[in-house]
Design a protein around this motif. Sequence first.
Motif, PDB file in Angstrom:
ATOM      1  N   ILE A  80       0.954 -18.293  24.079  1.00 24.30           N
ATOM      2  CA  ILE A  80       2.358 -17.808  24.446  1.00 24.30           C
ATOM      3  C   ILE A  80       3.190 -18.200  23.025  1.00 24.30           C
ATOM      4  CG2 ILE A  80       4.087 -18.461  25.961  1.00 24.30           C
ATOM      5  CD1 ILE A  80       1.978 -19.800  27.879  1.00 24.30           C
ATOM      6  N   MET A  81       3.898 -16.872  22.923  1.00 26.96           N
ATOM      7  CA  MET A  81       4.890 -16.959  21.691  1.00 26.96           C
ATOM      8  C   MET A  81       6.199 -17.100  21.940  1.00 26.96           C
ATOM      9  SD  MET A  81       4.150 -13.982  18.863  1.00 26.96           S
ATOM     10  CE  MET A  81       5.476 -13.393  18.902  1.00 26.96           C
ATOM     11  N   VAL A  82       6.913 -17.981  21.532  1.00 24.23           N
ATOM     12  CA  VAL A  82       8.477 -17.870  21.521  1.00 24.23           C
ATOM     13  C   VAL A  82       9.012 -16.706  20.743  1.00 24.23           C
ATOM     14  CG1 VAL A  82      10.517 -19.268  20.814  1.00 24.23           C
ATOM     15  CG2 VAL A  82       8.285 -20.367  21.465  1.00 24.23           C
ATOM     16  N   THR A  83      10.045 -16.018  21.521  1.00 20.02           N
ATOM     17  CA  THR A  83      10.804 -14.872  20.773  1.00 20.02           C
ATOM     18  C   THR A  83      12.202 -15.252  20.388  1.00 20.02           C
ATOM     19  OG1 THR A  83      11.691 -14.048  22.965  1.00 20.02           O
ATOM     20  CG2 THR A  83       9.529 -13.042  22.235  1.00 20.02           C
ATOM     21  N   GLU A  84      12.937 -15.576  21.411  1.00 19.48           N
ATOM     22  CA  GLU A  84      14.409 -16.012  21.211  1.00 19.48           C
ATOM     23  C   GLU A  84      14.311 -17.396  22.157  1.00 19.48           C
ATOM     24  OE1 GLU A  84      17.499 -13.327  21.666  1.00 19.48           O
ATOM     25  OE2 GLU A  84      18.652 -14.581  22.615  1.00 19.48           O
TER      26      GLU A  84
ATOM     27  N   GLN B 117      18.248 -14.885  17.413  1.00 16.43           N
ATOM     28  CA  GLN B 117      18.484 -13.907  18.203  1.00 16.43           C
ATOM     29  C   GLN B 117      18.467 -12.349  17.073  1.00 16.43           C
ATOM     30  OE1 GLN B 117      22.350 -12.910  19.852  1.00 16.43           O
ATOM     31  NE2 GLN B 117      21.362 -13.405  21.723  1.00 16.43           N
ATOM     32  N   PRO B 118      18.626 -12.430  16.097  1.00 11.07           N
ATOM     33  CA  PRO B 118      18.701 -11.043  15.295  1.00 11.07           C
ATOM     34  C   PRO B 118      17.406 -10.699  15.017  1.00 11.07           C
ATOM     35  CG  PRO B 118      20.528 -12.488  14.296  1.00 11.07           C
ATOM     36  CD  PRO B 118      19.673 -13.464  15.280  1.00 11.07           C
TER      37      PRO B 118
ATOM     38  N   PRO C 271      14.878 -16.494  27.062  1.00 16.04           N
ATOM     39  CA  PRO C 271      15.844 -17.299  27.661  1.00 16.04           C
ATOM     40  C   PRO C 271      16.453 -17.157  29.126  1.00 16.04           C
ATOM     41  CG  PRO C 271      16.769 -16.083  25.871  1.00 16.04           C
ATOM     42  CD  PRO C 271      15.407 -15.433  25.876  1.00 16.04           C
ATOM     43  N   SER C 272      16.371 -17.818  29.849  1.00 13.79           N
ATOM     44  CA  SER C 272      17.171 -17.691  31.217  1.00 13.79           C
ATOM     45  C   SER C 272      18.552 -17.911  31.125  1.00 13.79           C
ATOM     46  CB  SER C 272      16.615 -18.617  32.111  1.00 13.79           C
ATOM     47  OG  SER C 272      15.243 -18.128  32.803  1.00 13.79           O
TER      48      SER C 272
ATOM     49  N   ARG D  94      19.273 -10.602  27.462  1.00 11.53           N
ATOM     50  CA  ARG D  94      18.144 -10.702  26.417  1.00 11.53           C
ATOM     51  C   ARG D  94      16.751 -10.885  27.025  1.00 11.53           C
ATOM     52  NH1 ARG D  94      18.001  -8.956  22.491  1.00 11.53           N
ATOM     53  NH2 ARG D  94      17.028 -10.618  21.501  1.00 11.53           N
ATOM     54  N   LEU D  95      16.932 -11.641  28.155  1.00 16.60           N
ATOM     55  CA  LEU D  95      15.512 -11.940  28.944  1.00 16.60           C
ATOM     56  C   LEU D  95      14.910 -10.399  29.189  1.00 16.60           C
ATOM     57  CD1 LEU D  95      13.392 -13.690  30.058  1.00 16.60           C
ATOM     58  CD2 LEU D  95      15.030 -13.961  32.262  1.00 16.60           C
ATOM     59  N   LYS D  96      15.831  -9.820  29.840  1.00 16.34           N
ATOM     60  CA  LYS D  96      15.319  -8.202  30.231  1.00 16.34           C
ATOM     61  C   LYS D  96      14.835  -7.392  29.064  1.00 16.34           C
ATOM     62  CE  LYS D  96      17.227  -4.744  33.336  1.00 16.34           C
ATOM     63  NZ  LYS D  96      16.987  -3.303  32.597  1.00 16.34           N
ATOM     64  N   GLU D  97      15.728  -7.628  27.895  1.00 17.41           N
ATOM     65  CA  GLU D  97      15.393  -6.721  26.694  1.00 17.41           C
ATOM     66  C   GLU D  97      14.008  -7.108  26.252  1.00 17.41           C
ATOM     67  OE1 GLU D  97      18.667  -6.599  24.347  1.00 17.41           O
ATOM     68  OE2 GLU D  97      17.684  -5.043  23.019  1.00 17.41           O
ATOM     69  N   LEU D  98      14.011  -8.437  26.013  1.00 17.41           N
ATOM     70  CA  LEU D  98      12.888  -9.155  25.601  1.00 17.41           C
ATOM     71  C   LEU D  98      11.505  -8.876  26.254  1.00 17.41           C
ATOM     72  CD1 LEU D  98      14.362 -12.525  24.117  1.00 17.41           C
ATOM     73  CD2 LEU D  98      13.422 -10.650  22.634  1.00 17.41           C
TER      74      LEU D  98
END
Length: 219
Positions: free
Chosen positions: A116-120, A131-132, A152-153, A158-162
């Motif tokens: 599992i990979m962290v995005t933002e 974020q950028p 992130p919740s 951003r959650l939706k986009e990611l």
Amino acid sequence: MPKLMLALDVLDEFEAIKISEETSEYVDCIKIGYPLVLATDLGIVKRIKDKTGKEVICDFKVADIPSTNEKIAKLTLNYADGIICQGFVGPDSVKAIMDVAKEYNKKDPKNPKKVIMVTEMSHGGATSFMQPIANEIAKMAGDLKVNGIVAPSTRPARLKELKEIANNAFVISPGVGAQGGDLKEVLKVLDENDYVIVGRAIYLNENPKESAKKYKELL
Ligand code: NUP
């Protein structure tokens, strides 16, 4: 309906076992990280699994060169069902962890290990540097076919986009509870393959079982 992942960041083994047993009826998966593992030892993963029968994910946010990531992943996945790594270190570092998971999965295909990979990240400071580049990290998650991403919740848009960018990956999402994320908004984004992560709002509650039950019902 997303699943509930308990973030068990307590510093005492007795408390960790007690809370994980008390809440296990309502919790789908348990996430532990440096706080609990450094306060005890990596064997705590097995001890929690034995007591609860739940999957345990190690949140080590591994962020090193490939050969060091490989060593960390081998040690961790010997016990844990999954490992969280950082994506910003680039594809070779993440692939090193995925290769370790594949080796374990060849030996035991019935209990596949998850990468599992962290995005933002969910905290305010993540908007400065993470974020950028987070959309590109999420794209890499999709390209590499990691099992899941962390998003992130605290920022449902951003959650939706990611989630959309990482397409096939499931999402585990921290930020509901102590960090103030809006669960209603989060539930508009996440689906049954995803997890809402709740830590302090459960383990610091005077009745962790009731709190876990409440979150499970809200989901
Ligand atoms: O972006 C992240 N935010 C975050 O809070 C990535 C994480 N892995 N976490 C972890 O999720 C954090 O370290 C903690 O274990 C959990 C959230 O706990 P709480 O804020 O619900 O107590």
